[in-house]
Structure formats: structure tokens, C-alpha cells
Design an enzyme around this catalytic site. Structure first.
Site, PDB file in Angstrom:
ATOM      1  N   GLN A 111      -6.087 102.883  35.900  1.00  0.00           N
ATOM      2  CA  GLN A 111      -6.399 101.823  36.885  1.00  0.00           C
ATOM      3  C   GLN A 111      -5.095 101.251  37.426  1.00  0.00           C
ATOM      4  O   GLN A 111      -4.827 100.072  37.268  1.00  0.00           O
ATOM      5  CB  GLN A 111      -7.154 100.679  36.184  1.00  0.00           C
ATOM      6  CG  GLN A 111      -8.462 101.057  35.576  1.00  0.00           C
ATOM      7  CD  GLN A 111      -9.531 101.151  36.636  1.00  0.00           C
ATOM      8  OE1 GLN A 111      -9.401 100.537  37.699  1.00  0.00           O
ATOM      9  NE2 GLN A 111     -10.562 101.914  36.369  1.00  0.00           N
ATOM     10  N   THR A 112      -4.308 102.077  38.071  1.00  0.00           N
ATOM     11  CA  THR A 112      -2.932 101.646  38.364  1.00  0.00           C
ATOM     12  C   THR A 112      -2.831 100.601  39.472  1.00  0.00           C
ATOM     13  O   THR A 112      -1.784 100.017  39.661  1.00  0.00           O
ATOM     14  CB  THR A 112      -2.066 102.848  38.766  1.00  0.00           C
ATOM     15  OG1 THR A 112      -2.665 103.450  39.921  1.00  0.00           O
ATOM     16  CG2 THR A 112      -1.962 103.877  37.655  1.00  0.00           C
ATOM     17  N   LYS A 113      -3.909 100.387  40.219  1.00  0.00           N
ATOM     18  CA  LYS A 113      -3.803  99.425  41.322  1.00  0.00           C
ATOM     19  C   LYS A 113      -4.677  98.202  41.105  1.00  0.00           C
ATOM     20  O   LYS A 113      -5.192  97.618  42.048  1.00  0.00           O
ATOM     21  CB  LYS A 113      -4.163 100.108  42.642  1.00  0.00           C
ATOM     22  CG  LYS A 113      -3.100 101.096  43.075  1.00  0.00           C
ATOM     23  CD  LYS A 113      -3.302 101.540  44.491  1.00  0.00           C
ATOM     24  CE  LYS A 113      -2.141 102.430  44.903  1.00  0.00           C
ATOM     25  NZ  LYS A 113      -2.326 102.990  46.241  1.00  0.00           N
ATOM     26  N   ASN A 114      -4.819  97.820  39.873  1.00  0.00           N
ATOM     27  CA  ASN A 114      -5.705  96.709  39.547  1.00  0.00           C
ATOM     28  C   ASN A 114      -4.851  95.520  39.071  1.00  0.00           C
ATOM     29  O   ASN A 114      -4.068  95.641  38.145  1.00  0.00           O
ATOM     30  CB  ASN A 114      -6.650  97.215  38.452  1.00  0.00           C
ATOM     31  CG  ASN A 114      -7.528  96.141  37.895  1.00  0.00           C
ATOM     32  OD1 ASN A 114      -7.063  95.087  37.510  1.00  0.00           O
ATOM     33  ND2 ASN A 114      -8.810  96.415  37.839  1.00  0.00           N
TER      34      ASN A 114
END
Lengths: 330, 331
Positions: A111-114
Site C-alpha cells: 500500500q505504498t500510496k496510503n
């Protein structure tokens, strides 16, 4: 949820069917009296969040509650209340935070863009006062997406907070070698120097050389040209009087290169000389206007109105010397 | 050397007009589908979602009656902190507090909430260095500085915070390229530039902006497809049509970009089957991109869309009713 989720596994048991949860009454979502929307979530989702609402209401701090937040975070990692409550539980149970670091790492890698997962990481690192795993984690993320804003923000925070500047310039150099257009890497270069040596004369010289070398590789590279302009903001002599830079630009121009960024820098050099009233005879208002004309009609047509504005500005500079162009705010 | 620009190519058949009736239907039905798994998955952004949808509807003169929305927001206010949450039983957050206040301003119904509570909440989030946290858990960035002053300005209560310190923090996030990032020395990013310039517009401190350096950087966001990206070497996205255009409008430099090709890009992002706008052509439409597509078209002068205020992303008539005059540059 594109990754394989536990709730799809055949062995996944709903919370309402787990013996250890028998003494909790699940709490339904309370949107009932004014149903903005009808509700029919998937079963696992409804089940998990009904129990989550119940533990939240009872302020239950327990191992099973901790486990429940993990499922809830898996089902909806952007739900910030889940993460907040998880931290309450971690504190309440005095859990081993290193385990939490390992756990959140696996979540971040999916979930790298959370925002929530990165913030959770940051809080845990702050509690532990141990930044030793952060460079590795952010590098793992940046390997897949070299411009991930969250990863860069986390990395900058760790480096600055725990003074981990050593080796960072080398890392940035690797990234720029990989992709010379990586604006995040150029920005990081500025961040490191600004926070360590500062832009001394010696550093400036080194950085100008470095940048020109990379502009030579790809001349239509907004990031490197912007970095060069950023460097020259620290140079006493300004844009036009740095012989190294002006010679480089003239050579490139003479070789037939017409990168809009090169032409734009020459235009600005001309404007600078014109408003100083004296200087390099290569830089005249006439030349700048001619270049703007070429940019408008040939090399950067999308921004024709900007180049038109530059021509008008130069006409004013010619008339009024260094006076402000007379804009106002309202 | 060959130039490879990161961009997309537009489809052959681009709609020639905004399909208003489809967009209205799309937003009204969004989340009301029986597939409400989506509803559960998005509860953490519900109040902001309402703001996107309702503002879009108002811009095209189709605002629904206020009752259920105002009642819902009322219930999302936390009586002790005064902040407003994304949905019932969640913790309050500054993003949703602003969205809630924006919705209530559109409906002219601020009485529905405890305004003093909201002011107290915003005030409680300001830090020593002037920055703002997003909630009590301490995440800090310039988005929250914007949310804080936008909320207080709409409530006419700017006196509640230390504005000078807040300005100092935002000014410290200005970069060498004229842009702004999330924190000091973070990379310039069009969304955060909108937050910072919007902040300075509300606090009457546009003098801090390097007007033409920034405007040029923003113009550089336009790609051959006509679309705008948010940072160098990123793909175009309709939401940047709003963030870049609104900032250029505040800077008085909207005319610097190629408006026709941008309009074409925005039209191409419409989903002609479901209605709504997507981030880029062919992707799934959502209310967020639908609002920003419509608002961008408003800034570009579309005659069938209400005028939008570039600082607040709200209908201009609402800003006029509140007698607010956020600063903008004029030549």
C-alpha cells in the site's frame, strides 16, 4: 483489494463464529435513520467492522482486539480510525514495537500510496527511537516507484530527525544515473546539501559541474535545468556571469541544440544583463526577443502565451530599466 | 538526443461537449448502488466525498435539498474536540472539518453545527512552528495549513490562530523552483502548490510567492496531449487541471497555458457511458475527478457551469454571499 485476502481463504472464520468473541455484541453501522445509502457490504467486511465498532465503543484493549484491527486494516487500510485504535492497543498492551515495524513494513510494501500506513510507521519509529530500518524500507519502495511522494517524505523526515545524511548523496547519485529525469532525486540533492554543507563556493562549483554533465546527457530535462537555476540562486554573480555556465550554454547552442530549457536560460541571462545595464555582449534584449519568438512558433508552442509575455516584459525592461513591471494584488 | 515525454495519447472519438445530464445522474447515484461494499470501503472519506459531489452538482445547478446532508454532518461533529469526522463514529479530522464547513456554507446552514467547537478544534491543531496537524495523531503537512485557514476564513474567525506563524511555516515550504511541497524542502507538487498559494491568498500574503517563476513552472506541467501533470515526468490527470489552473488563476496567469488543448483533454476524460470524469481517458470515473473536471472547465469560462472561486473551490456566489475576498494577482 486486488491482493489475495485472508477473508477469501476457505479457513477464514467470521468474527461472529469465533468462540473468543462470543461475549461481544457486534455494533451495526449506525446510518439507519437517515440512510444516505443502502448498505450491503460483503460479509467479512460487515462482520469485522461490526466487531471493530464494538471494541471501539467498549475501549477494549486486548490481544484479540489487536488481531481484529489487523483484519480491519487489511480490509480497509485507508481507515485512519483503525490505525489510531491499533496504536492505543499497542501502548495499552506494551507490545514489542519491533514486531509492529515488521508488520507495517509488509503493509506498506503493498500500500505504498496510503497516508495512514506511512503515518503509522512514523509514529512507531518515533516511539522506538530506532531509525535503522527506514532507509532500507524507503529504498525498497523507491526501487519500484522512484517518485513516490510518501516514501520521499518519510525518508526526509528520518534523515533529518536522526541525522542520517551520510551516504545519501551517493544514493541520490545512483538514482540520477538510473533516471536522469527523476525530479524527486534532484530535489533530494538540494535537501541534503541545504541541510549539511550548505551552498559554499566549493560545493556550488562541484554541483554546477555535476549538473552540466547530466544536462549534456539529456538536454530536454526540466529537472536538471531547474536544479541548475536553483544552484545559481546561491551564486553571487547570478545567472549570466557564471562563465562555466554561460560557456556551456553557448557551446550547446552553437552545436545546434534548441532545447526549450536551454533557450529559456539564455533568455533569462539576456534579461539579467539588460536590467543590470552592462555585461556580456552576447546577452542582449534583441537576442532574447528573437529566441522567445522561436520558442513561440517552433520549439515550445504550447507555452506561446508565456513567451509572448516575456517579450512584453523585455520591452518594458528596455523602457524602464530595473523597475517592477507594475503588477498589483487584489 | 531523442526526447521521450511521459504522456498519453487521446482516443479518436473525443466528446465534443460536457455531457451534463450523465454527470448529474452519476453523482446522484454514486454510493447509492446496491453494491455498497464500495460505500463501506469509502466511509473514511465520506464527508469529503459529499463535498465533491454536492459542489459539482451546485456548479451545474442541480443541488439536492439539504436535509439529509446537513443532518449527517451534524452527527459527525465530535462534541468534545469540536472537530468533524469523515463519518459517524470515526475520529475528527481537519480535512473533513473543512469539507463539512464548505457544504454548510453552500447550503447557508452553519447553524447546524457548533461553530465555536470547530474553531476550538482548528486552534488546537496549530503547532509551535505555525504548522497544523491533520488530527490529534500528529501528521503535519501544508494541506492542513490550507484546511485550517480556509475553514476559519469561511467562519470569519481567522483571529483564533497565530496567522503570522502559520504564514512562516508555509513560506518555509517554498522551493528553489518557485513551487511548494508538503514540508520544508519537500519536492514541489502541484496539489501542494494549490494548498500553499490558496493559503497565501486567504491570508493576504501573496507577496511571498515568486509569481512568474511559479507560473512558468505550472505552465511546464502541460503536456502535448493538452493535459496537466503534477510534477515533472508524471502522467497527466484531470485533478491537476484544477490544482494547476486554480493556482494560475490566483496568479493572474491562466492565459499562459494552451486552453483549447486542455479543454480537449478534460472532455476526453468523461465516461460517456456511466457519466463522471476519470483521472485520464479510459479509467474509472469518480466524484473527486468529476468535481475537478467541472471546476476546471468553469475556470476556463464554460458558460453552462457556475463560476467557481479558485481559492476555495466553491461556487463564487457562495463566497460573495459570505463577503470573502481572497487575494488574487491582477495586472
Amino acid at each position: 483489494m486486488s491482493d489475495s485476502s485472508d477473508e477469501n481463504d476457505s479457513q477464514y472464520v467470521l468474527y461472529r463464529d469465533r468462540p473468543e468473541w462470543k461475549n461481544v455484541t457486534p455494533l451495526k453501522q449506525d446510518d439507519a435513520d437517515e440512510p444516505v445509502v443502502a448498505i450491503d457490504y460483503t460479509e467479512a467486511f460487515v462482520d469485522c467492522f461490526d466487531y471493530f465498532r464494538a471494541i471501539l465503543k467498549n475501549k477494549e484493549i486486548s490481544e484479540r482486539a489487536l488481531e481484529l484491527t489487523q483484519t480491519a486494516a487489511h480490509l480497509n487500510p485507508a481507515n485512519y480510525t483503525v490505525w489510531q485504535y491499533r496504536r492505543d492497543i499497542l501502548k495499552g498492551l506494551d507490545k514489542d514495537l519491533n514486531e509492529e515495524l515488521d508488520y507495517i513494513e509488509t503493509v506498506i510494501l503493498k500500500q505504498t500510496k496510503n497516508y495512514q500506513v506511512w503515518h503509522h510507521r512514523k509514529v512507531i519509529v518515533e516511539w522506538l527511537k530506532d531509525p535503522s530500518k527506514e532507509k532500507y524500507l524507503t529504498e525498497a519502495v523507491l526501487t519500484k516507484d522512484a517518485k513516490n511522494y510518501h516514501a520521499w517524505q518519510h525518508r526526509q523526515w528520518v534523515i533529518k530527525t536522526f541525522k542520517l545524511f551520510d551516504g545519501e548523496l551517493d544514493y541520490v547519485d545512483c538514482l540520477i544515473t538510473d533516471d536522469v529525469r527523476n525530479n524527486s532525486a534532484w530535489n533530494q540533492r538540494y535537501f541534503i546539501i541545504n541541510n549539511t554543507t550548505g551552498f559554499t563556493e566549493e560545493v556550488l562549483k562541484r554541483e554546477i559541474d555535476y549538473t552540466l554533465l547530466h544536462i549534456k546527457i539529456v538536454t530536454e530535462n526540466e529537472s536538471a535545468w531547474n536544479y541548475l537555476r536553483g544552484l545559481l540562486l546561491h551564486a553571487k554573480e547570478g545567472l549570466s556571469k557564471n562563465k562555466r555556465v554561460s560557456d556551456f550554454c553557448e557551446e550547446l547552442y552553437a552545436s545546434g541544440n534548441r532545447s526549450p530549457f536551454l533557450l529559456a536560460v539564455i533568455v533569462d541571462m539576456c534579461c539579467e544583463v539588460a536590467s543590470d545595464g552592462a555585461g556580456d555582449t552576447r546577452y542582449t534584449v534583441e537576442r532574447a526577443k528573437e529566441l522567445c519568438g522561436e520558442l513561440m512558433t517552433k520549439y515550445d508552442k504550447v507555452r506561446a502565451n508565456y513567451w509572448q509575455h516575456m517579450i512584453e516584459t523585455m520591452d518594458n525592461v528596455g523602457k524602464k530599466g530595473t523597475e517592477d513591471e507594475g503588477s498589483s494584488v487584489n | 538526443m531523442a526526447t521521450l515525454i511521459k504522456d498519453i495519447s487521446l482516443q479518436e472519438a473525443i466528446p465534443t461537449r460536457i455531457i451534463f445530464e450523465k454527470h448529474i445522474e452519476f453523482i446522484k447515484e454514486y454510493g447509492q448502488k446496491d453494491n455498497s461494499y464500495e460505500y463501506g470501503m469509502t466511509d473514511y472519506l465520506r464527508v469529503s466525498g459529499m463535498y465533491w459531489g454536492l459542489t459539482a452538482l451546485e456548479l451545474v445547478n442541480s443541488l439536492p435539498p439539504q436535509f439529509e446532508f446537513v443532518e449527517y454532518i451534524k452527527k459527525c461533529q465530535d462534541p468534545s474536540s469540536g472537530g468533524i469526522s469523515a463519518c459517524l463514529k470515526h475520529d475528527p479530522h481537519i480535512l473533513h472539518t473543512l469539507s463539512a464547513v464548505q457544504i454548510l456554507c453552500i447550503y447557508n446552514y452553519l447553524d447546524a453545527i457548533d461553530v465555536d467547537g470547530v474553531v476550538r478544534y482548528i486552534k488546537s491543531l496549530q503547532q509551535q512552528d505555525g504548522s497544523f496537524m491533520g488530527d490529534k495523531w500528529g501528521e503535519i503537512d501544508t494541506r492542513f495549513s490550507f484546511c485550517a485557514v480556509a475553514t476559519l476564513s469561511l467562519l470569519n474567525r481567522m483571529d483564533a490562530i497565530d496567522v503570522n506563524k502559520a504564514v512562516d511555516f508555509v513560506a518555509s515550504c517554498k522551493n528553489f523552483d518557485g513551487g511548494f511541497g508538503s514540508r520544508p524542502l519537500s519536492e514541489s507538487h502541484a496539489g501542494l502548490i494549490y494548498c500553499c498559494v490558496g493559503f497565501l491568498s486567504i491570508t493576504n500574503r501573496l507577496d511571498i510567492v515568486d509569481r512568474d517563476t511559479l507560473a512558468w513552472w505550472l505552465c511546464e506541467r502541460q503536456l502535448p496531449s493538452g493535459g496537466l501533470n503534477g510534477r515533472p515526468e508524471k502522467l497527466p490527470d484531470v485533478c491537476y487541471s484544477w490544482w494547476v489552473l486554480s493556482t494560475l488563476t490566483i496568479l493572474g496567469r491562466l492565459h499562459w497555458i494552451d486552453q483549447d488543448s486542455l479543454k480537449n483533454f478534460i472532455l476526453a476524460c468523461q465516461d460517456t457511458e456511466t457519466g463522471g470524469f476519470a483521472d485520464r481517458p479510459g479509467d474509472i470515473a469518480d466524484p473527486f475527478h468529476t468535481l475537478f473536471g467541472l471546476a476546471a472547465m468553469s475556470l476556463l469560462g464554460h458558460e453552462s457551469i457556475q463560476k467557481v472561486n479558485p481559492t476555495f473551490c466553491m461556487p463564487q456566489h457562495v463566497i460573495d454571499r459570505l463577503q470573502l475576498k481572497p487575494q488574487i494577482f491582477i495586472d
